[in-house]
Write a protein that holds these residues in place. Structure first.
Motif, PDB file in Angstrom:
ATOM      1  N   PRO A  62     -34.664  -0.119 -36.713  1.00 59.44           N
ATOM      2  CA  PRO A  62     -34.585  -0.959 -37.913  1.00 59.44           C
ATOM      3  C   PRO A  62     -34.590  -0.122 -39.177  1.00 59.44           C
ATOM      4  O   PRO A  62     -35.158   0.977 -39.223  1.00 59.44           O
ATOM      5  CB  PRO A  62     -35.834  -1.841 -37.826  1.00 59.44           C
ATOM      6  CG  PRO A  62     -36.775  -1.069 -36.956  1.00 59.44           C
ATOM      7  CD  PRO A  62     -35.911  -0.347 -35.964  1.00 59.44           C
ATOM      8  N   ALA A  63     -33.924  -0.633 -40.199  1.00 55.50           N
ATOM      9  CA  ALA A  63     -33.832   0.101 -41.464  1.00 55.50           C
ATOM     10  C   ALA A  63     -35.191   0.181 -42.144  1.00 55.50           C
ATOM     11  O   ALA A  63     -35.919  -0.808 -42.224  1.00 55.50           O
ATOM     12  CB  ALA A  63     -32.828  -0.596 -42.389  1.00 55.50           C
ATOM     13  N   MET A 183     -27.569   9.467 -45.451  1.00 52.52           N
ATOM     14  CA  MET A 183     -27.475   9.084 -44.048  1.00 52.52           C
ATOM     15  C   MET A 183     -28.239  10.041 -43.144  1.00 52.52           C
ATOM     16  O   MET A 183     -28.783   9.638 -42.124  1.00 52.52           O
ATOM     17  CB  MET A 183     -26.011   8.997 -43.637  1.00 52.52           C
ATOM     18  CG  MET A 183     -25.277   7.853 -44.320  1.00 52.52           C
ATOM     19  SD  MET A 183     -23.598   7.649 -43.723  1.00 52.52           S
ATOM     20  CE  MET A 183     -22.884   9.209 -44.240  1.00 52.52           C
ATOM     21  N   ALA A 184     -28.277  11.310 -43.525  1.00 49.48           N
ATOM     22  CA  ALA A 184     -29.052  12.275 -42.747  1.00 49.48           C
ATOM     23  C   ALA A 184     -30.539  11.929 -42.791  1.00 49.48           C
ATOM     24  O   ALA A 184     -31.282  12.180 -41.840  1.00 49.48           O
ATOM     25  CB  ALA A 184     -28.822  13.678 -43.287  1.00 49.48           C
ATOM     26  N   GLN A 190     -28.029   2.196 -41.249  1.00 53.26           N
ATOM     27  CA  GLN A 190     -29.031   1.633 -42.149  1.00 53.26           C
ATOM     28  C   GLN A 190     -28.605   1.765 -43.606  1.00 53.26           C
ATOM     29  O   GLN A 190     -28.755   0.826 -44.403  1.00 53.26           O
ATOM     30  CB  GLN A 190     -30.384   2.340 -41.933  1.00 53.26           C
ATOM     31  CG  GLN A 190     -31.030   2.056 -40.584  1.00 53.26           C
ATOM     32  CD  GLN A 190     -30.591   3.028 -39.503  1.00 53.26           C
ATOM     33  OE1 GLN A 190     -29.473   3.541 -39.544  1.00 53.26           O
ATOM     34  NE2 GLN A 190     -31.459   3.281 -38.541  1.00 53.26           N
ATOM     35  N   VAL A 191     -28.080   2.932 -43.956  1.00 52.52           N
ATOM     36  CA  VAL A 191     -27.650   3.168 -45.339  1.00 52.52           C
ATOM     37  C   VAL A 191     -26.459   2.272 -45.685  1.00 52.52           C
ATOM     38  O   VAL A 191     -26.404   1.668 -46.766  1.00 52.52           O
ATOM     39  CB  VAL A 191     -27.288   4.655 -45.547  1.00 52.52           C
ATOM     40  CG1 VAL A 191     -26.575   4.863 -46.882  1.00 52.52           C
ATOM     41  CG2 VAL A 191     -28.548   5.511 -45.480  1.00 52.52           C
ATOM     42  N   VAL A 192     -25.502   2.168 -44.763  1.00 53.56           N
ATOM     43  CA  VAL A 192     -24.337   1.312 -45.008  1.00 53.56           C
ATOM     44  C   VAL A 192     -24.771  -0.141 -45.176  1.00 53.56           C
ATOM     45  O   VAL A 192     -24.294  -0.857 -46.068  1.00 53.56           O
ATOM     46  CB  VAL A 192     -23.313   1.439 -43.861  1.00 53.56           C
ATOM     47  CG1 VAL A 192     -22.191   0.421 -44.040  1.00 53.56           C
ATOM     48  CG2 VAL A 192     -22.739   2.844 -43.823  1.00 53.56           C
ATOM     49  N   ALA A 193     -25.702  -0.603 -44.323  1.00 53.78           N
ATOM     50  CA  ALA A 193     -26.171  -1.989 -44.404  1.00 53.78           C
ATOM     51  C   ALA A 193     -26.825  -2.277 -45.750  1.00 53.78           C
ATOM     52  O   ALA A 193     -26.516  -3.287 -46.400  1.00 53.78           O
ATOM     53  CB  ALA A 193     -27.159  -2.271 -43.272  1.00 53.78           C
ATOM     54  N   MET A 194     -27.709  -1.382 -46.193  1.00 54.11           N
ATOM     55  CA  MET A 194     -28.371  -1.606 -47.478  1.00 54.11           C
ATOM     56  C   MET A 194     -27.378  -1.486 -48.626  1.00 54.11           C
ATOM     57  O   MET A 194     -27.445  -2.226 -49.615  1.00 54.11           O
ATOM     58  CB  MET A 194     -29.506  -0.593 -47.670  1.00 54.11           C
ATOM     59  CG  MET A 194     -30.760  -0.897 -46.864  1.00 54.11           C
ATOM     60  SD  MET A 194     -31.359  -2.585 -47.122  1.00 54.11           S
ATOM     61  CE  MET A 194     -31.605  -2.593 -48.906  1.00 54.11           C
TER      62      MET A 194
END
Length: 299
Positions: A62-63, A183-184, A190-194
């Motif tokens: 999960p993010a 992203m690293a 998670q980064v794309v989703a947020m």
């Protein structure tokens, strides 16, 4: 070839194919369904963002939303990514399609390859390698042939279309370079989703006062659904995984596969005929992909 490099090449090309198909769907929604670009951007981002968050949870990763906003620097980075990497990149791309067409829009977006190379060369204080120049030359030639059919007089671009195209290339350059450390640290999906959720909220704030959702038939709803699932969730996830696995300039060069996808799907969907220039462009594009793959092996 290492497994991570192979994965990066597959993800980059797969993401470009998905994005190219998304461009064809966007052209259909903009031209045939009269759907505003702000509405398309709002719907696709605010739908895709939660879907990607749910996928993260299902995968057991999960993010860490609280962590992403834990410090002022982290909060600025993710907000900037949502604004530039998602909102402005998608909006300028759709606006370029609206004022030109999907093939021309992807061609102008490929100018990010040159911008990326300039940034990298300045940062590392080096001149472009011969293989990089060759790859860029092939990419530009292939994209030009596909977009114009070999006749420069057919590339009629309005001032606003050209401006939006340059803006699209600039935002692609920015998020390609800026997203890698994010992203690293937090994970690509998670980064794309947020970023999708942040960009979607920003877009909604602009779009809602002038919201206009047209009546869609089955084809229109299908195109919108494909844009969300394939052209947004899939394309962004694959593309940003490629950014983690490959150098930014290589990702930028491989992104010129998008015009092939946009042209191919337009032909299959809209019935446009292939020309000799199209086939030559496809050949040059395949040659470019092979050159980029071989160049990476020599690093």
């Amino acid at each position: 070839m290492s497994s991570s490099r192979l994965r990066g090449l597959i993800c980059a090309i797969g993401g470009c194919l998905a994005w190219g198909f998304s461009g064809t769907c966007a052209q259909f929604l903009l031209a045939s369904c009269d759907m505003p670009s702000l509405v398309i951007t709002t719907i696709r981002t605010l739908t895709a963002g939660p879907i990607l968050l749910a996928l993260c949870a299902l995968r057991g990763t999960p993010a860490n939303v609280r962590g992403m906003f834990g410090t002022p620097r982290d909060a600025f980075d993710i907000l900037f990514f949502g604004l530039t990497g998602i909102f402005l990149a998608q909006l300028t791309y759709l606006e370029t399609i609206a004022y030109t067409n999907a093939g021309t829009a992807t061609m102008l977006g490929c100018l990010s390859t040159i911008m990326l190379l300039v940034v990298v060369c300045i940062a590392h204080k080096r001149a472009p390698r011969a293989i990089e120049v060759a790859g860029i030359a092939l990419a530009i030639a292939a994209t030009w042939l596909i977009a114009t059919g070999g006749d420069p007089s057919t590339l009629a671009i309005s001032d606003i279309g050209l401006l939006m195209g340059f803006g699209c290339a600039a935002t692609i350059t920015i998020y390609t370079l800026q997203s890698k450390p994010l992203m690293a640290k937090w994970g690509s999906m998670q980064v794309v989703a947020m970023g999708m959720i942040i960009g979607g909220l920003m877009c909604a704030a602009v779009a809602i006062p002038q919201w206009s959702f047209p009546a869609l038939d089955l084809g229109g709803w299908a195109a919108l659904a494909v844009m969300v699932i394939v052209g947004t969730c899939m394309s962004y996830s694959l593309f940003f995984q490629a950014i983690l696995d490959l150098p930014p300039v290589e990702v930028g060069m491989l992104s010129v596969v998008e015009p092939i996808a946009a042209t191919f799907f337009s032909v299959v969907w809209l019935g446009t005929a292939f020309t000799a220039a199209d086939y030559l462009g496809f050949t040059l594009m395949v040659a470019m992909v092979i050159i980029i793959a071989l160049a990476g092996e020599g690093e």
